[in-house]
Design a protein around this motif. Structure first.
Motif, PDB file in Angstrom:
ATOM      1  N   THR A  76       0.836  -1.186   0.000  1.00 20.41           N
ATOM      2  CA  THR A  76       0.000   0.000   0.000  1.00 20.41           C
ATOM      3  C   THR A  76       0.876   1.243   0.000  1.00 20.41           C
ATOM      4  N   PRO A  77       0.314   2.370  -0.413  1.00 23.63           N
ATOM      5  CA  PRO A  77       1.073   3.612  -0.381  1.00 23.63           C
ATOM      6  C   PRO A  77       1.432   3.982   1.054  1.00 23.63           C
TER       7      PRO A  77
ATOM      8  N   GLN B 178      -3.825   7.002   6.094  1.00 24.95           N
ATOM      9  CA  GLN B 178      -3.490   6.505   4.762  1.00 24.95           C
ATOM     10  C   GLN B 178      -4.635   6.776   3.798  1.00 24.95           C
ATOM     11  N   ARG B 179      -4.323   7.470   2.720  1.00 23.25           N
ATOM     12  CA  ARG B 179      -5.293   7.697   1.652  1.00 23.25           C
ATOM     13  C   ARG B 179      -4.596   7.372   0.337  1.00 23.25           C
ATOM     14  N   THR B 180      -5.257   6.614  -0.484  1.00 21.75           N
ATOM     15  CA  THR B 180      -4.664   6.152  -1.723  1.00 21.75           C
ATOM     16  C   THR B 180      -5.123   7.041  -2.878  1.00 21.75           C
TER      17      THR B 180
ATOM     18  N   LEU C  48      -3.395   5.243  -7.992  1.00 23.00           N
ATOM     19  CA  LEU C  48      -2.714   4.107  -7.369  1.00 23.00           C
ATOM     20  C   LEU C  48      -3.674   3.039  -6.845  1.00 23.00           C
ATOM     21  N   LEU C  49      -4.975   3.265  -7.014  1.00 20.25           N
ATOM     22  CA  LEU C  49      -5.938   2.268  -6.556  1.00 20.25           C
ATOM     23  C   LEU C  49      -5.754   0.977  -7.346  1.00 20.25           C
TER      24      LEU C  49
ATOM     25  N   VAL D 106     -11.146  -0.294  -0.936  1.00 18.28           N
ATOM     26  CA  VAL D 106     -10.187   0.713  -0.448  1.00 18.28           C
ATOM     27  C   VAL D 106     -10.907   2.053  -0.303  1.00 18.28           C
TER      28      VAL D 106
ATOM     29  N   GLU E 223     -11.547   4.167   3.198  1.00 16.00           N
ATOM     30  CA  GLU E 223     -11.034   5.522   3.337  1.00 16.00           C
ATOM     31  C   GLU E 223     -12.170   6.529   3.532  1.00 16.00           C
TER      32      GLU E 223
ATOM     33  N   GLN F 164      -7.971  -7.142  -0.337  1.00 16.43           N
ATOM     34  CA  GLN F 164      -6.555  -6.788  -0.453  1.00 16.43           C
ATOM     35  C   GLN F 164      -5.751  -7.443   0.665  1.00 16.43           C
TER      36      GLN F 164
ATOM     37  N   TRP G 196      -2.035  -6.316   1.213  1.00 18.87           N
ATOM     38  CA  TRP G 196      -1.699  -4.946   1.591  1.00 18.87           C
ATOM     39  C   TRP G 196      -1.384  -4.874   3.071  1.00 18.87           C
TER      40      TRP G 196
END
Length: 152
Positions: free
Chosen positions: A50-51, A66-68, A72-73, A81, A85, A123, A126
Motif C-alpha cells: 500500500t502507499p 493513509q489515503r490512496t 494508485l488504486l 479501499v 477511506e 486486499q 496490503w
C-alpha cells in the motif's frame, strides 16, 4: 479453516473481558489479522504494498492517515479501499468538527468494521495496519468522549 478456530476463540474471550472501545479495537485487529493469516497461508504470492501513510495529530497524539490516490488504486479491491477511506474520512471530519461530542453512532462503528473486513478480504496482501491504527484511534477517542460526557 481449522487454524482460524483458536484465534476466533481467543478473540471471543478478549471481547468478553474488555471495555466496549477496547473490544471494538480487538475485533477489528482480530478479524483483519485472521483474514490476513488465512490469505497468506493460501496465497504466498508477492503483491504491491500500500502507499505510505501520512500522519495526523490530535491532542498531542499522532496516528496514521493513509489515503490512496485514485491513480494508485488497485484494479482488484478499489471499491473496498475507497469505502474504507471514506469511513475513515467521516471519523476524521467528526474529530475535527467538535472536541466534545461523540464521533460516531453504533451504526457507524459497524460500518467501519465491515469496511475493514471487506478491505482485508479484497486486499489481503496490503499492509492494513495504518487503516487499523487510524480506526482504533478514532474508536478510542470516541470512547473517551462518551466517558467524559457521562461523568459530567
Amino acid at each position: 479453516m481449522k487454524k482460524l478456530i483458536l484465534p476466533i476463540a481467543a478473540l471471543a474471550f478478549l471481547l468478553g473481558t474488555a471495555t466496549e472501545a477496547c473490544a471494538q479495537a480487538y475485533l477489528i485487529n482480530g478479524i483483519v489479522g485472521g483474514i490476513r493469516l488465512a490469505s497468506r497461508a493460501a496465497n504466498k504470492k508477492g503483491a504491491p504494498a500500500t502507499p505510505a501513510a501520512a500522519t495526523g495529530t490530535y491532542r498531542g497524539q499522532t496516528f496514521p492517515m493513509q489515503r490512496t490516490p485514485a491513480e494508485l488504486l488497485p484494479k482488484k479491491g478499489a471499491e473496498q479501499v475507497t469505502a474504507m477511506e471514506t469511513q475513515l474520512d467521516r471519523f476524521h471530519t467528526a474529530l475535527l468538527a467538535d472536541s466534545t461530542s461523540a464521533l460516531c453512532t453504533p451504526e457507524q462503528r459497524t460500518a467501519i468494521q465491515t469496511a475493514m473486513v471487506n478491505l482485508a478480504r479484497a486486499q489481503s496482501s496490503w499492509d492494513l495496519q495504518p487503516y487499523q491504527k487510524e480506526a482504533t484511534f478514532y474508536l478510542a477517542e470516541d470512547a473517551r468522549r462518551q466517558k467524559a460526557a457521562t461523568s459530567k
